[in-house]
Design a protein around this motif. Structure first.
Motif, PDB file in Angstrom:
ATOM      1  N   TYR A   4       0.857  -1.178   0.000  1.00  0.00           N
ATOM      2  CA  TYR A   4       0.000   0.000   0.000  1.00  0.00           C
ATOM      3  C   TYR A   4       0.899   1.234   0.000  1.00  0.00           C
ATOM      4  CZ  TYR A   4      -3.787  -3.134   1.628  1.00  0.00           C
ATOM      5  OH  TYR A   4      -4.701  -4.133   1.753  1.00  0.00           O
ATOM      6  N   ILE A   6       0.809   5.307   0.544  1.00  0.00           N
ATOM      7  CA  ILE A   6      -0.022   6.393   1.105  1.00  0.00           C
ATOM      8  C   ILE A   6       0.745   7.713   1.015  1.00  0.00           C
ATOM      9  CG2 ILE A   6      -1.229   7.221   3.184  1.00  0.00           C
ATOM     10  CD1 ILE A   6      -1.092   4.313   4.249  1.00  0.00           C
ATOM     11  N   ILE A 380      -1.338   1.913   8.659  1.00  0.00           N
ATOM     12  CA  ILE A 380      -2.135   2.730   7.732  1.00  0.00           C
ATOM     13  C   ILE A 380      -2.581   4.010   8.442  1.00  0.00           C
ATOM     14  CG2 ILE A 380      -4.272   2.866   6.392  1.00  0.00           C
ATOM     15  CD1 ILE A 380      -4.030  -0.090   5.820  1.00  0.00           C
ATOM     16  N   LEU A 384      -1.555   7.715   7.198  1.00  0.00           N
ATOM     17  CA  LEU A 384      -2.527   8.721   6.744  1.00  0.00           C
ATOM     18  C   LEU A 384      -2.229  10.094   7.357  1.00  0.00           C
ATOM     19  CD1 LEU A 384      -5.826   6.633   7.085  1.00  0.00           C
ATOM     20  CD2 LEU A 384      -4.762   7.367   4.936  1.00  0.00           C
ATOM     21  N   GLU A 391       4.995   3.540   2.653  1.00  0.00           N
ATOM     22  CA  GLU A 391       4.722   2.306   1.894  1.00  0.00           C
ATOM     23  C   GLU A 391       4.653   1.159   2.889  1.00  0.00           C
ATOM     24  OE1 GLU A 391       7.008   3.473  -2.251  1.00  0.00           O
ATOM     25  OE2 GLU A 391       7.471   1.591  -1.241  1.00  0.00           O
ATOM     26  N   VAL A 406      -8.452  -0.224   1.217  1.00  0.00           N
ATOM     27  CA  VAL A 406      -7.871   0.810   0.349  1.00  0.00           C
ATOM     28  C   VAL A 406      -8.997   1.600  -0.323  1.00  0.00           C
ATOM     29  CG1 VAL A 406      -6.502   1.170  -1.747  1.00  0.00           C
ATOM     30  CG2 VAL A 406      -5.691  -0.409   0.019  1.00  0.00           C
ATOM     31  N   ALA A 414      -8.576   9.880   1.212  1.00  0.00           N
ATOM     32  CA  ALA A 414      -7.165   9.540   1.479  1.00  0.00           C
ATOM     33  C   ALA A 414      -6.461   9.284   0.155  1.00  0.00           C
ATOM     34  CB  ALA A 414      -7.089   8.292   2.354  1.00  0.00           C
ATOM     35  N   ASP A 415      -5.192   9.644   0.090  1.00  0.00           N
ATOM     36  CA  ASP A 415      -4.398   9.347  -1.096  1.00  0.00           C
ATOM     37  C   ASP A 415      -3.684   8.028  -0.832  1.00  0.00           C
ATOM     38  OD1 ASP A 415      -2.640   9.200  -3.191  1.00  0.00           O
ATOM     39  OD2 ASP A 415      -2.080  11.324  -3.131  1.00  0.00           O
ATOM     40  N   ILE A 416      -4.353   6.923  -1.151  1.00  0.00           N
ATOM     41  CA  ILE A 416      -3.826   5.585  -0.874  1.00  0.00           C
ATOM     42  C   ILE A 416      -4.116   4.697  -2.078  1.00  0.00           C
ATOM     43  CG2 ILE A 416      -5.957   5.008   0.425  1.00  0.00           C
ATOM     44  CD1 ILE A 416      -4.306   3.016   2.077  1.00  0.00           C
ATOM     45  N   HIS A 417      -3.159   3.914  -2.488  1.00  0.00           N
ATOM     46  CA  HIS A 417      -3.424   2.936  -3.541  1.00  0.00           C
ATOM     47  C   HIS A 417      -2.552   1.709  -3.334  1.00  0.00           C
ATOM     48  CE1 HIS A 417       0.033   5.164  -5.217  1.00  0.00           C
ATOM     49  NE2 HIS A 417       0.339   4.009  -5.798  1.00  0.00           N
ATOM     50  N   GLU A 418      -2.919   0.670  -4.081  1.00  0.00           N
ATOM     51  CA  GLU A 418      -2.196  -0.595  -3.994  1.00  0.00           C
ATOM     52  C   GLU A 418      -1.226  -0.660  -5.156  1.00  0.00           C
ATOM     53  OE1 GLU A 418      -4.101  -4.938  -3.575  1.00  0.00           O
ATOM     54  OE2 GLU A 418      -5.386  -3.263  -2.997  1.00  0.00           O
TER      55      GLU A 418
END
Ligand code: EPU
Length: 433
Positions: A4, A6, A380, A384, A391, A406, A414-418
């Protein structure tokens, strides 16, 4: 392998819907093995621990059919074996519920000793003591628990006084006792919301379980259970995790599909820390605009502060003004995330079961490795709030217990991606030695 990514420092806004409770689902689904019929179970969380449990039940001969992503029908009339293959059972803690369920229905079970998150010593002596008190025989051999009922294949009702308050032992004995001959009285039991949920599930299938949610549970064994429909309660810990995410990152979020009463122990601490929490029917609205204040937290069995929220609240305390003290009252070793938090600039020292957290003004993003389910969730939460990029790898731990975390956080802004870790050999951790 995925990680993840972030970009922290963005407050959260909007609404998030909480899924069904993991620790209820992983007991209720095995409970369907007690039923000589079809159970339709709703609000089942779509998480890997549930997939594992259902995979084992299918292997035992149960027919599993998803009606939609969160409703499953379990038909246990076709179950024909009582041995859980080692490879299927050893990865998941909750596989121990298969002992109680198989023993109760068929009078025998062979189940690998349970795995799960490494939180220190995790014995199951209280489960075995209970089965033995009911006339069962239990042996641990070659990595398996072998359990059998007396020759007539039915356990006998008994009185069991637990030496420690154990969620797992309480639920396992409820499963074993539902079809036993006579009355079982369980004393010094756990009172978590999922204990009550399992009792409600069993009762709705025709069992006679009374007192769940108090210190004493009485189960009058019945001859058989019938199929029916049951909806699992919302996940107290998933809700609590989003509450801490808002506390850490700031913003205002409506957390819906919750039972606010189950969150009281978490809400009380967040209020002390200067976070606003408002009840609104089956939702709570969490708001944090000002500074976070220090507090002390000790984890205890329900209705105390849950151990499964300890790492997440630690993430918030890292940003609170002043020095906070955190005491772990359940597990020997639930501070393995602390070294990872230090990468973000957190100031924490640990002495045995006590962590002293000196709040800092700002955390700074860094790579971290999820070392267990709740530690991963806490990373996480910290990421955040942190400035810069965080990461998190080993996210399979997080996926054991959080449905679409996610997507849910991204929907809150939130600016989060996989991301796929393309070549794990070139990952930062492999070269770190
Ligand atoms: N204990 C014993 N003997 C036993 C059973 C437990 O000494 O036979 C001790 C444990 O060592 C521990 C305490 O009693 O010190 C409590 O353990 P409990 O049996 O309540 O824990 P569990 O059933 O193994 C469940 C949850 C955990 C959660 C604990 C406490 C499941 C599948 N797991 O574990 O959840 O931390 O209760 O609430 O329900 C999680 O979801 O992240 C998680 C770890």
């Amino acid at each position: 392998m995925t990680k993840y990514v972030i970009h922290g420092g963005r407050p959260l806004h909007g609404e998030v819907e909480i899924s069904g409770a993991k620790n209820a689902a992983v007991a209720i689904l095995p409970g369907a093995l007690l039923v000589n019929g079809v159970c339709r179970i709703e609000n089942v969380p779509n998480i890997s621990d549930v997939t594992l449990i259902l995979g084992i039940m299918e292997n035992l001969g149960a027919k599993i059919r998803f009606i939609n992503p969160t409703t499953v029908e379990v038909d246990s009339t076709s179950v024909y074996k009582q041995t859980v293959p080692y490879e299927l059972g050893r990865h998941i803690r909750a596989s121990y519920y298969l002992i109680g369920a198989l023993l109760g229905r068929f009078g025998k079970a062979a189940v690998p000793l349970p795995g799960g998150c490494d939180l220190g010593d995790r014995p199951i002596d209280q489960h075995l003591k209970g089965f033995n008190a009911m006339g069962g025989r239990t042996d641990v051999e070659g990595g398996f628990v072998f359990a059998s009922a007396p020759a007539d294949a039915r356990l006998k009702g008994a009185s069991v006084y637990f030496d420690v308050v154990s969620v797992g032992a309480t639920m396992n004995l409820m499963l074993a006792a539902a079809l036993a001959d006579g009355m079982t009285v369980l004393e010094n039991v756990a009172k978590e919301p999922h204990i009550v949920d399992l009792a409600n599930f069993l009762n709705s299938m025709g069992a006679d379980v009374r007192g769940a949610g108090t210190d004493v549970i009485k189960i009058r064994g019945v001859k058989s259970l019938r199929g029916g429909v049951y909806s699992i309660i919302p996940d107290q810990i998933e809700a609590g995790t989003y509450m801490t995410a808002v506390a850490a990152a700031g913003g205002e979020v409506r957390i819906s599909n919750v039972i606010p009463k189950h969150l009281d122990c978490i809400t009380a601490k967040l209020l002390e820390m200067g976070v606003e929490v408002e009840e609104d029917g089956d939702a709570v609205i969490v708001r944090r605009t000002g500074k976070l204040r220090r507090t002390n937290v000790k984890t205890l069995p329900y209705p105390g502060f849950p151990t499964d929220m300890q790492p997440q609240v630690a993430a918030v305390l890292c940003l609170a003004e002043g020095t906070s003290m955190l005491t772990e009252g359940i597990w020997d070793n639930r501070y393995r995330y602390v070294d990872e938090f230090r990468r973000l600039g957190a100031k924490i020292t640990v002495d045995g079961k006590v962590a002293v957290i000196e709040g800092v003004k700002q955390l700074t993003g860094a790579p971290m490795s999820a070392c267990d389910l709740r530690a991963g969730a806490a990373m996480i939460v910290a990421g955040l709030a942190a400035n810069g990029v965080t990461e998190i790898d080993q996210v399979h731990y997080i996926e054991r217990g959080y449905q679409n975390i996610v997507e849910k956080l991204a929907k809150l802004g939130a600016d989060i991606h996989e991301e796929t870790i393309k070549n794990p050999d070139e990952d930062w951790r492999s070269s770190a030695g």
